[in-house]
Structure formats: C-alpha cells, structure tokens
Design a protein around this motif. Structure first.
Motif, mmCIF file in Angstrom:
data_model
loop_
_atom_site.group_PDB
_atom_site.id
_atom_site.type_symbol
_atom_site.label_atom_id
_atom_site.label_comp_id
_atom_site.label_asym_id
_atom_site.label_seq_id
_atom_site.Cartn_x
_atom_site.Cartn_y
_atom_site.Cartn_z
ATOM 1 N N UNK A 1 -24.595 29.134 -43.117
ATOM 2 C CA UNK A 1 -25.227 27.979 -43.767
ATOM 3 C C UNK A 1 -24.952 26.671 -43.035
ATOM 4 N N UNK B 1 -23.966 34.343 -47.870
ATOM 5 C CA UNK B 1 -23.736 32.898 -48.052
ATOM 6 C C UNK B 1 -22.876 32.693 -49.297
ATOM 7 N N UNK C 1 -35.027 24.324 -37.143
ATOM 8 C CA UNK C 1 -34.115 25.464 -37.072
ATOM 9 C C UNK C 1 -34.060 26.031 -35.651
ATOM 10 N N UNK D 1 -32.940 24.705 -51.435
ATOM 11 C CA UNK D 1 -33.055 25.252 -50.083
ATOM 12 C C UNK D 1 -33.386 26.734 -50.068
ATOM 13 N N UNK E 1 -27.620 24.684 -52.274
ATOM 14 C CA UNK E 1 -28.495 24.004 -53.234
ATOM 15 C C UNK E 1 -29.731 24.868 -53.489
ATOM 16 N N UNK F 1 -22.166 26.711 -52.599
ATOM 17 C CA UNK F 1 -22.490 25.607 -51.685
ATOM 18 C C UNK F 1 -23.962 25.581 -51.315
ATOM 19 N N UNK G 1 -34.194 21.009 -45.318
ATOM 20 C CA UNK G 1 -34.298 22.467 -45.222
ATOM 21 C C UNK G 1 -35.731 22.974 -45.059
ATOM 22 N N UNK G 2 -36.705 22.151 -45.447
ATOM 23 C CA UNK G 2 -38.087 22.636 -45.299
ATOM 24 C C UNK G 2 -38.755 22.164 -44.015
ATOM 25 N N UNK H 1 -29.239 15.715 -45.679
ATOM 26 C CA UNK H 1 -28.484 16.965 -45.801
ATOM 27 C C UNK H 1 -29.203 18.096 -45.078
ATOM 28 N N UNK H 2 -28.384 19.011 -44.540
ATOM 29 C CA UNK H 2 -28.949 20.179 -43.855
ATOM 30 C C UNK H 2 -28.490 21.439 -44.579
ATOM 31 N N UNK H 3 -27.340 22.006 -44.217
ATOM 32 C CA UNK H 3 -26.880 23.237 -44.866
ATOM 33 C C UNK H 3 -26.316 23.007 -46.258
ATOM 34 N N UNK H 4 -25.795 21.815 -46.491
ATOM 35 C CA UNK H 4 -25.261 21.481 -47.815
ATOM 36 C C UNK H 4 -23.832 21.961 -48.051
ATOM 37 N N UNK H 5 -23.192 22.535 -47.037
ATOM 38 C CA UNK H 5 -21.871 23.128 -47.281
ATOM 39 C C UNK H 5 -20.785 22.084 -47.524
ATOM 40 N N UNK I 1 -33.403 16.146 -47.937
ATOM 41 C CA UNK I 1 -33.049 17.537 -47.637
ATOM 42 C C UNK I 1 -33.988 18.045 -46.540
ATOM 43 N N UNK J 1 -21.702 18.965 -48.869
ATOM 44 C CA UNK J 1 -22.163 18.219 -50.041
ATOM 45 C C UNK J 1 -21.748 18.880 -51.355
#
Lengths: 281, 960
Positions: free
Chosen positions: A106, B59, A58, B68, B65, B63, A52-53, A26-30, A50, A32
């Motif tokens: 996002x 945002x 980016x 993040x 999480x 949506x 994101x970290x 998963x990246x932005x999660x929009x 995930x 999911x």
C-alpha cells in the motif's frame, strides 16, 4: 473535512490549488489512517486530495537509463519490477524492510518522500542514487533534486499547491552499492541507524546517505569528501569525527546518540574495508 | 463529512456501501458488512490482524481508506472456506497447533494464503518473510510455521483421515486425556466465525469512550461538558460527579480506584469522563470538546524517588508512597551467611512491560427490563467481574450476567475489572441503549496493569560444594498509581523463590511503591519472572565464582518431591532434576558451555509456578459483594473454586459441559472437554462446551494463577463421574450385572473386565431420561484445607501443586552492533501428566517467545511528565516470526497425585526459565552481564566499552 477524488492529475492540481493551505495530498494512506478514526477530528479542516483514482500515476517506466516511478508506485511494485530491481538494487532492498508486506503493498515511494520522516527507508535508498522529483502544480512542473528537497525536520521545499508526480532516477554504473538498516528487531523495525552508499564507476564520485541520524534523511558531504580523497582510516573510531561533521543523532525512545554514531562508524568501516583497499584495517 | 457510495467485490459478491471516503476498510467490513473475521488489533498497521487480500495482495485494512478500494476485489477470511469446507491451509492451522487465542489467526491465514498462492512450496525463510507483518502473542509462531510447512499433508483425501476420531486404542490407560486433539474452538477461529467482544452488535447499540487525564498528577478544578453535550449524536456524558463514591480494585483491603476521578488524578489517561454517542468518531469529537481544568501537582515517576523524604504523595492513605511492605524471614539467615564459603551480592532491575494481547479490551453492556445487567466482556475472570460489578453498582451478584465471548489473549492484562466494564454499564443505564466500548491499543497502555518493574537487591551464600546456605532478597516494585493486583504481586515476588531450590534460610523484604503511572497488575508469572531472572543470573555468577558448572550447582540444590519449603509451601510431585538432566543432554551443554567462540553463547535458566492459587482473591462466601465478609479466614476455602455441570442430551448423543472457566486462548475449553469426556467414557467430540455465560455456567474463578487445568479439571471430571454414577443402575439392568461393576468407555458401558459385553452409552442415557428426566451431573473442586504457614502473607504461593522447568538458550550476538539473535531454545518441563501435549508445547513455545521479547526488547518508556512514549506496537516491540528462535519443547515423566489425571500447570511456569537463560547466554557470548532489562544492543555495546576501558586503564597508568 473533505475528500476530493480526482481522476486526472490536472484536476488534482486544480483541487489542491483551490484548497489553499487546507489541502493535503494522499496516496496509499498508510500514514494518514494510523489511529483512525480516533484522530479524525484533528483533520476537521483538511481537504484531502486522494490520488488513488489517477491511475497513470501507478506506472513504472524504465527507458534510456532513467527509471520513473509514478506517485502511486508502491514498494511492492518495485520489488516485483525486474527492471527496477536490476537497475537500482538498493530500492528492492529498502522496499523489503519497510514495515511489513501489508505496508509494502500500500505504501508509496512518493508518500515516503513527502511525509518527510527522518527514518524513511525508501528515501535512504533513493538518495543513494541520482534522483530528481517532479512536482506538479497548476503552474507546471518543477524538478528538484532529492538531495536538496529537505529543509529541516519534516519540512521540504515543496509548496502547498504541489503534487509529487514522479520520481526520476538516472542510472549510472556503480562500483559499490550498499544498504544497511539497523533496527531493534529482525523485521517491522523502525530504523535506528540506516546507511546507504554508492560509488559511481565512471567518475568515482560517492553518495553516502544516512537516515535516523539527523532531522532529515541526509547526504553526508564530509564522508563523501573523505572517500573521494581516499583517506586511509585506522579503524571504525576514525570515522566518528567525520560522521559528527555530517549528522547529529539524538537520544530517543529507540536508541541513543552514542549507539547511532558508533554503529554508523562500524557499518561504514566494515562496508568499505572489504571494498576499498586504501581504507586500511 | 459527506458520504459516498462505493462498490467493490467481497468474496465473490458485489457490495455497495455508503461511507465516508476516509473510513477504513476494516471498519466498513466489520461494522457495515458484518464480516467480523477481520480483526482490529492496533489500528496502525503494526499487527496484521486486519489483513485481507485486495486484488490478490495482502493489505492492512485499518490503513486502507474505503475510497481507494472502489472497483477492487477483496478476499476476507470468510471467503476462504468454500461451502463450509476448510482449505488445506485452514485444516493445517487446526491440526498443527497454529491457533491459540485466534485473534491473529484470520490475518495470519490470509497472509499465508497469499504466500501459497504464489509459491506452493515455500522455504522456512520464505514463510517467515511472508508472515513478518502478522504479530502473534500466544503461539510463539511454532504452530503457525508448522501449519504452513505441512499444508500439503492436508490436501486431497489425506485430510479426511486427519479429521476423523482417533481410533480407540484399547491398550491406552486413557482415551481422551494425555492425547493431542485439536482445540474445540479451532474451526471457528480459523474461519473468522469466532465472536469476540468487539464483534458483538446489539440492536440500537451506541458507543462509549473515556476521557483520560492529560496530566499525571493533579487536582480536578472544573469539568465543563456543555460544549460536548451540545454536539449532535452525543447521548450522555458522565463525570465523577455522576457516579457513586464506591471504590473498587482487586485486593479487598485496598480498593482505591474511583469509577471516574472525582477530585484527584494520579496518572495520565486516568478516566475522568465517559461519553456515549451514536458512533466512535462522535464520542472522540465530544471528548475533545470537554473542558477540563486540572491544577497540576508534581508527579513522582521513579519509585526510588517516591520513597525519599519530601516526595509528592500519590495517595494520602499510603504513607511515604508505600502501598505495602512485605517482611518475611525463615531459618537462621545470619548463621547461613556466616557458614557460607562464598557470598555474592548483586542488584538487578526488571522492566515495565505490557501483556499486549492481540485483542484490545472490549465491553458491551445492556440492561434487561427486569434490572439484570448483561455485560459482554473480554475478561479472563468473568466471576470477579461479576463480583466487582455487584460491588460498584450496589446490586446483587445474581442480577449480573457476564458473557465472555472468545478472548484474544489476556496474560493477566484482563484479570481485573476494567473501567470500560463499569462505564459501559453506567452509560447503558443512563441511555437505555446497549453500549459498546473498545480500547484502542494506546488505551490498553494507559489503562496499564502490566508487569511491575522491580528493583532487586539479592545476596546469596553457598558452601564449598555449591549448596545454598542463605538467601536474602530486597525488592522495590514500581506499582503505578493504584493497588490493583499489586499486593499479591509483592508477595509472589518473594514467595515463589524457595520452590525451586532448598533454601535453609531466607529473608524477603518487598516494598510496593506508588507512582504517577498507570497501575501495574498481574502478568503471566505474576511477580515472579523478574526475581527468578535475577536469582538464576546470580546463581550462574556464583557457579562461575566457585568454578562449578551451572547445571551442576542446580542439581545440588534442586527441589525434591514431597518437600515442605522453608516458607511452608507444600511441594508434591517434583521432577525438577529430570528437567535439568534432560536439557543438559538434549542441548549438548557439556560440549558447548565455555567452548563457544566470541559472539556465540549458551545459558541456562529454570523456574516453576503454582497450579492455581490456594485461596480466592476475596474471602468469605459468595455474597453480595458490598457486604462485609461474614466468615473469618480459617485456612480453608469457604466455597469451591471450580464448579461444573454436565448435562446429557435427551437422546444421549451429546453432553453439554457448563463451567465458568475462561478460555482466553490458552486452550482451557479443550482440556476441560477432554477430562470430562474421560470420566464420562465418551469421545470428546460428543461434548459441547458452554463456558461463556454466567447464566448458564456455574462459577469458576477464571484464568489466573494457572489454575484451570487442575481445579477446573477436577470439577469437570467429577461432573462426568456423577453422570456415570447415575447411569450405572440402568446399565447394570441391561447388562445383568451389579451397578458397582459397571464401567463406561468408548461410548459404551460394560461390566468390569468384560469389554465385549457392552451396551451403548446413549442407550443407557435414554433409559435414565425416560425414567427420571434430565440426566445431569455436577462436580466441584476446593483446594485442600490448611494450605500455607502461619505468618503474614502465608497464603500467597500456596497451591495444590507446583510445576518445574529448565531451559537452555543459545544466542548469537553481533559484537559490532550489539544485536542479539536468539537462535535456539531447549526446554523441558514437569507439568505432571499432560492432558493435551500439543497444547502444552504451544504454551511453552509461546512463553519462550514472549519472555525472550521481555528480556531483549519490550519496555514501556515514559517522558518526564508521565506520558508513555511508546503506547503502540511500533514503539513497543513484540517479537515477530523472524525474531522467534527454534524451540525444542520436551516433557519429563511426572504424575501429580493432587491433579486430575496427574496434571499440573504449564501456562505461566513456562515463562520463568526464559529470562535468566537468555541473559546468561548473552553474558556467555559477550563476557559482560547486563543486569537491567531489557538487554538492548545499546546496553550491550556500553557494557563492552566499559569492560574494554577498564581493561585498558591499568596499561595506560603504566605508560605514564
């Protein structure tokens, strides 16, 4: 359900490899979190990686006629990148019509590719350019042309252990760059008919891409052939048989097959009649 | 899933929470940090109510999480106002009418704040672009747009003047009414402080969820809850076997809904079990473990097939699937058509739409130790909820306390007692814990109660001068699986047609049909928008046929004041003709109609509505509702429909106004405060409204049939007058005059005609208290006796007063794609004398945008099994700010003698002209009439193609 939050790409690849078929990235999660947590129990067995970290993902870099979008690059990042917007203007056009600003900040280009929706607006613009994606796994990097990435409805050539690391667009000079999206409302609309076009000004080659017209976002070789041959077109209806050779739109809750074909033909005709004198009226 | 610790900054303060990494930021903010200003409207990133800024960018927190956002900076609505001082933008929202129900407001303000941070002077297009991700169902975006545009006016010192009381203008007849003051709840809503039902958290609270039927029609064979019951965290599970047999509903003669289905299911999503657990996710997991075996029956989804011989029967009690048949005839129909110069017959089809308020339904139930049920409900009819709860729970009305927190819109969708009202109470009883139940957006669709789809067959006859001679209407309403409000809907669909035009002869046949879909109910304009759309279209067609201008044909038939209609409705004030003349002039109709290029169109539609229903939904007196009505219906109201108490504080400086009227965003609290202030003679700012709690506020029947301004208005102004009457002897003593000479105004009391000789209002109030104790006044309102005729169904459509309105719509249609852009609306209404003009215009703008959406894009779609294909806000489309037209809303001078301070309704009547006006404008632009809603680009292109084919056909034949 488990969520892994790696901080490096190599960790992410190892985690994904370890997860086997249960692994999802998963990246932005929009996509999911839609209807979460009501749908959470559907993912009881999923191991989420995930990204994101993994902050280097980016990054947008633009050098030597190549634009590179990391896996975490959002639509909004591209809108705000002058270099990206100048070199590949259709990306910015597409970004501004994906959902709303809240989604654009996002949602990621990589997620748009990997989610595989036939209505993906980001993919429509990317495929109108010479775009390659880099898939990373513990085995190394594999490069795949976006043109050949999709194999069917929501299915791709990516393996379960691969992470989309970056999207690489090679810049050409273009004579024509065109993007149009038809939805039912003026904003926040899911595409009913999408069309993107580019023509290379050096070798005059065409890219014609449609979304919401087939099980995947797709290039249209028959249309590209007609354009390359500079075949005159009597009017919008003349495009219909060629469109039918490339795509197979369906009736669904948003529109009808007939509407999609007819409007695609009209978009093509009006886009090209202005720009190509051999088309005819 | 294992929880982790996350640290991030919220509104300037570091916060650390333990959460699942995939928990949404919205849930963390709301449930763990109690920052409930961030709203959840859809859970899918469609509505934007949950918008916050993360590192300065907007945002959707639903949506996002939580995993993040570690280390990021978050700004929520609570973080904008510093030390209680509103930002200029927040002030602008308060004063420019940017707020109605307030549910979209926090997200809207956050998005606009982000825009203004980057771009302090945005253009209109830039504002619209920035707010496309925030849906609003109430305002039509007009007030929101103005607030952002005029934000600069609220910077610096200018704001203080705006906040002050308007100076007393002694030349005005009234001080507090017929004047635009900001909503009394605006500051709470713009700061995120307003509490909605889903924001309520009680100690030891648990959660509930309903299991919906997976099939549209079937017999329940087995429900095995053992696996679900064993799931850790599950508290209790109820099925049909655990609840009483009492049926419920809306129309007393047709209670037909079970609390939980016992033997038969009739639509997908019908509740068959209710689970209580420690959190929502556990509830949902438990639902997936309930083993249900249903023997499927063939569903019937199309009402026209449902009435055919041999169709599956939805309810045994409704023979042939006919829930109700209305048959009414007035005047000599045969003669009317025989005398007509021109007769035209057309068929129209409306669409099945959903109210889709931004706030999904929510209920929180708990039981006091004395056996009193306390129910927080996002309802628009707290009294009927109280009544229905008494009915299903078999306890007295007095043992039920209904609290209505802020409600994020209703539009009729919250006008019936919902399954979560009932099941939260039952689950709370079973567990001994408070239970919260909140519908997901999808569940609001499967619960239904949306607008009935109507199949309309109309026949209209006119003479040579365009005067209507006869009109015949035959309507089939697709009711879905239960009666709900539908019997009234079927009557309304017929009864309101004769209020706008003089009809000498009229016949109406209405059939409400049962199908295996969620029940339809009452929606804004209740039953009337579709027949009104069809009638207005047919009138325009007839005008074209006889070569008459559409405005002219209306003027020739328009209703006049003080008329008894053919179906015995008593029209009082009526300025319908003035609204027609005003829209004609303001829109430049005469220079546009018939003179615009292809693709551009102009159209007209009109409408009007009741100002409150003449009769209560149930008959007889307030009673234990499971008793049979004790009094026979006698064309008079047994008890008052609106009741108010005004209680003056002991120091005389404040008045608490108590009335159970439901402010669901329409602004009823504000206009009621204004009217009470007027009769008390004090500024509205001294009044505090207590309308939310049935323990405090006496019965008002609630927010339906556009009744509160007129009925509640009378009750509160009478309560105020009662207070002043009690004060008069004390004032007279201080002033040295006769009590009958005392007047109250500007927070003073004085002898009539001598406003310089005053005593302070509060001083008189104190004197009263010192002498007699509490200073309290009460007031109530009963509709006039004898409303309505003597035929079956004559009560429906009765009202003390009727509104009227006309609208002109201008559109631009792309003839290549069929896409419609509704560019402009010009609307004039007769709502009597407005109490709060800004609120009136807000209702009109909201109605125009909502009803334009109904006309061109909204439509609930089903598959062949009865599943809704678009139970969400990306499939079911609401108008965005970019879709909203430019609107001019005007009012004509009018005074309704049966209304308080001359006022009538605006909330529902404002929807009625819209559909016909849009349809006419599209027909005018394209040359084709689309008679089934919604008028989509697909239908427009099909109609244009058919027209072209039929035009080409003769020439083809000739060449052969």
């Amino acid at each position: 359900m488990r969520v892994c939050m790696p901080t490096t790409l190599s960790d992410a690849c190892s985690m994904l490899a370890d997860a086997g078929t249960a692994g999802r990235v998963m990246a932005g999660g929009t996509d999911l979190l839609v209807d979460w947590p009501q749908r959470a129990h559907e993912h009881d067995d999923t191991i989420w990686i995930d990204l994101s970290r993994v902050t280097p993902l980016r990054r947008i870099t633009c050098a030597d006629h190549v634009l590179r979008l990391g896996a975490l690059t959002t639509y909004w990042d591209v809108v705000q990148s002058e270099q990206a917007a100048e070199a590949f203007p259709l990306l910015k056009q597409a970004a501004r019509v994906v959902g709303s600003l809240q989604i654009q900040t996002r949602g990621t280009w990589a997620g748009n590719i990997m989610n595989g929706s036939p209505a993906a607006d980001g993919v429509l613009a990317l495929m109108a350019y010479d775009t390659t994606i880099e898939l990373r796994s513990t085995a190394g990097v594999r490069r795949v042309s976006l043109d050949t990435f999709y194999t069917g409805y929501r299915s791709t050539v990516a393996r379960a252990d691969e992470i989309l690391e970056s999207i690489v667009l090679r810049r050409h000079r273009y004579r024509i760059q065109y993007f149009e999206k038809i939805g039912t409302r003026q904003a926040q609309a899911i595409t009913k008919v999408g069309l993107a076009l580019t023509q290379d000004s050096a070798d005059h080659s065409w890219r014609v891409v449609m979304n919401s017209m087939a099980p995947t976002v797709t290039r249209c070789p028959a249309l590209e052939g007609v354009l390359s041959a500079q075949q005159p077109m009597a009017g919008p209806d003349a495009w219909l048989p060629i469109i039918d050779a490339d795509v197979s739109p369906i009736d669904d809750l948003r529109s009808t097959s007939r509407y999609r074909r007819v409007v695609a033909a009209r978009l093509l005709h009006s886009a090209l009649a202005d720009r190509c004198d051999w088309i005819g009226q | 899933m294992a929880q982790c610790l996350y640290t991030f900054n919220v509104n300037g303060h570091s916060q650390t929470v333990a959460a699942d990494p995939l928990e949404s930021l919205a849930d963390v903010l709301r449930d763990r940090l109690h920052l409930t200003g961030t709203k959840k409207g859809c859970g899918a990133g469609d509505c934007g109510a949950c918008t916050v800024l993360i590192d300065g960018s907007p945002v959707n927190t639903c949506l996002t999480p939580i995993g993040t956002v570690n280390g990021r900076e978050i700004t929520t609505i609570e973080g904008l106002a510093v030390n209680g001082e509103l930002t200029p933008l927040q002030k602008a929202f308060v004063h420019e009418g940017g707020i109605q129900c307030g549910f979209c407001t926090p997200g809207m303000v956050i998005s606009a704040t982000h825009l203004l941070n980057d771009n302090p002077s945005p253009t209109t297009d830039e504002i619209k672009e920035a707010l496309t991700g925030n849906l609003c169902r109430c305002t039509g975006y007009g007030g929101i747009l103005r607030a952002v545009q005029r934000c600069d006016n609220y910077r610096g010192d200018g704001t203080c003047a705006k906040k002050a009381e308007p100076p007393a203008d002694k030349s005005r007849k009234y001080d507090n009414v017929n004047i635009s003051i900001p909503r009394v709840d605006a500051a709470d809503k713009v700061t995120g402080r307003a509490v909605y039902t889903a924001d309520v958290t009680l100690p030891n609270m648990a959660y509930g969820k309903l299991l919906g039927s997976p099939v549209a029609h079937g017999i329940i064979k087995k429900i095995d809850i053992s696996k679900a019951d064993a799931l850790p965290g599950v508290l209790t599970i109820l099925t049909g076997a655990d609840v009483t047999d009492t049926l419920h509903g809306v129309s007393p003669a047709r209670y037909d809904e079970e609390i939980l289905a016992k033997t038969k299911v009739r639509h997908i999503g019908e509740p068959i079990a209710a689970v209580a657990a420690i959190d929502e996710a556990t509830c949902k997991k438990a639902l997936s473990l309930i083993d249900v075996e249903i023997e499927p029956l063939t569903p019937v989804l199309d009402p026209m097939q449902a009435v055919a011989d041999g169709a599956p029967i939805v309810h045994e009690r409704y023979k042939g699937n006919i829930n109700t048949h209305v048959e009414q005839e007035f005047g000599d129909l045969e003669k009317g058509f025989a005398d007509s110069y021109h007769v035209r017959e057309e068929e129209f089809i409306g669409n099945h739409i959903q109210q889709a308020p931004m706030e999904p339904h929510a209920s929180v139930a708990t039981w006091d130790h004395d056996g009193t049920l306390v129910l927080y409900s996002s309802t628009q009819v707290p009294h009927y909820v109280q009544y229905m709860m008494a009915h299903v729970l078999h306890i007295p009305l007095g043992k039920i306390r209904v609290i209505r927190p802020a409600v994020g819109g209703g539009f009729g969708g919250k006008a019936a007692t919902s399954p979560i009202d009932i099941c939260s109470a039952l689950l709370s009883k079973a567990t001994g814990r408070p239970i919260k139940m909140v519908y997901t957006r999808e569940e609001t669709f499967t619960y239904g109660r949306g607008r009935h789809k109507q199949y309309m067959k109309f026949k209209l006859g006119v003479d040579k001068e365009g005067r209507i001679k006869a009109f015949k209407s035959e309507i089939y309403l697709d009711g879905g699986a239960y009666s709900s409000f539908g019997v009234a809907t079927a009557y309304y669909a017929g009864s309101m047609i004769p209020t706008l035009y003089h009809l000498p002869a009229y016949r109406y046949d209405g059939y409400r049909i049962m199908t295996n879909k969620p029940a339809c109910g009452a929606m804004r304009g209740h039953g009337v928008p579709q027949p009104r759309f069809a009638f207005e279209c047919l009138l325009n067609m007839v005008a074209d046929d006889i070569g008459m201008d559409p405005v002219e044909i209306r003027l020739r038939n328009a209703m006049d004041a003080n008329t008894m209609t053919v179906n015995d409705l008593d029209i009082g004030s009526c300025e319908y003709k003035a609204t027609l003349e005003q829209v004609r002039e303001k829109s430049d109709w005469n220079n546009k109609y018939g003179k615009l290029p292809a693709g551009k169109g102009i159209g007209i539609g009109c409408g009007g509505f009741v100002s409150g229903a003449g009769y209560c939904i149930y008959r007889g007196q307030v009673q234990l509702s499971h008793e049979k009505p004790r009094e026979h219906f006698q064309k008079k109201s047994i008890f008052p429909h609106a009741n108010a108490i005004a209680k003056v504080s002991e120091d005389g400086m404040a008045v608490v106004l108590m009335i159970g009227a439901a402010d669901i965003g329409q602004g009823s609290d504000t206009v009621l405060v204004q009217m009470c202030a007027e009769s008390l003679g004090i500024p509205a700012s001294r009044i505090r409204m207590r309308s939310e709690d049935s323990d405090i506020s006496p019965i008002d029947l609630g927010a339906y049939s556009s009744r509160i301004t007129l009925m509640g208005g009378h009750a509160v102004s009478r309560a105020g007058t009662a207070v002043v009457e009690k004060m008069k002897p004390y004032a007279a003593k201080l002033l040295g005059c006769d009590p009958s000479e005392v007047e109250a105004r500007h927070a003073t009391m004085f002898p009539r005609g001598n406003e310089s000789h005053t005593v302070l209002w509060e001083e008189v109030a104190r004197q009263y208290f010192n002498d007699k104790g509490p200073l309290v006044g009460t007031g109530c309102y009963k509709p006039p006796d004898g409303l309505g005729g003597d035929y079956k169904g004559a009560t429906v459509g009765t009202s003390p007063a009727y509104s009227f309105g006309s609208a002109v719509c201008e559109v631009n249609v792309d003839l290549e794609t069929g896409k419609v852009k509704v560019e402009k609306f010009t609307d004039y209404h007769d709502c009597g004398t407005p109490i709060n003009p800004q609120s009136v215009h807000g209702q009109v703008e909201g109605a125009i945008v909502m009803s334009t959406g109904e006309t061109i894009m909204e439509d609930i779609q089903f598959d062949e099994k009865g599943n809704i294909l678009n139970p969400n806000l990306h499939g079911y489309l609401l108008m965005t700010i970019k879709d909203a037209p430019e609107i001019f809303s005007g009012l004509v001078d009018s005074y309704e003698s049966r209304g308080p301070f001359g006022a009538k309704e605006i909330g529902e009547g404002s929807t009625l002209p819209v559909l016909g006006a849009v349809a006419h404008a599209i027909a005018n632009a394209t040359g084709v009439w689309i008679k089934d809603l919604p008028i989509t680009p697909e239908k427009i292109l099909n109609a244009l193609r058919k027209k072209q084919e039929s035009a080409e056909a003769p020439s083809l034949a000739a060449t052969r």
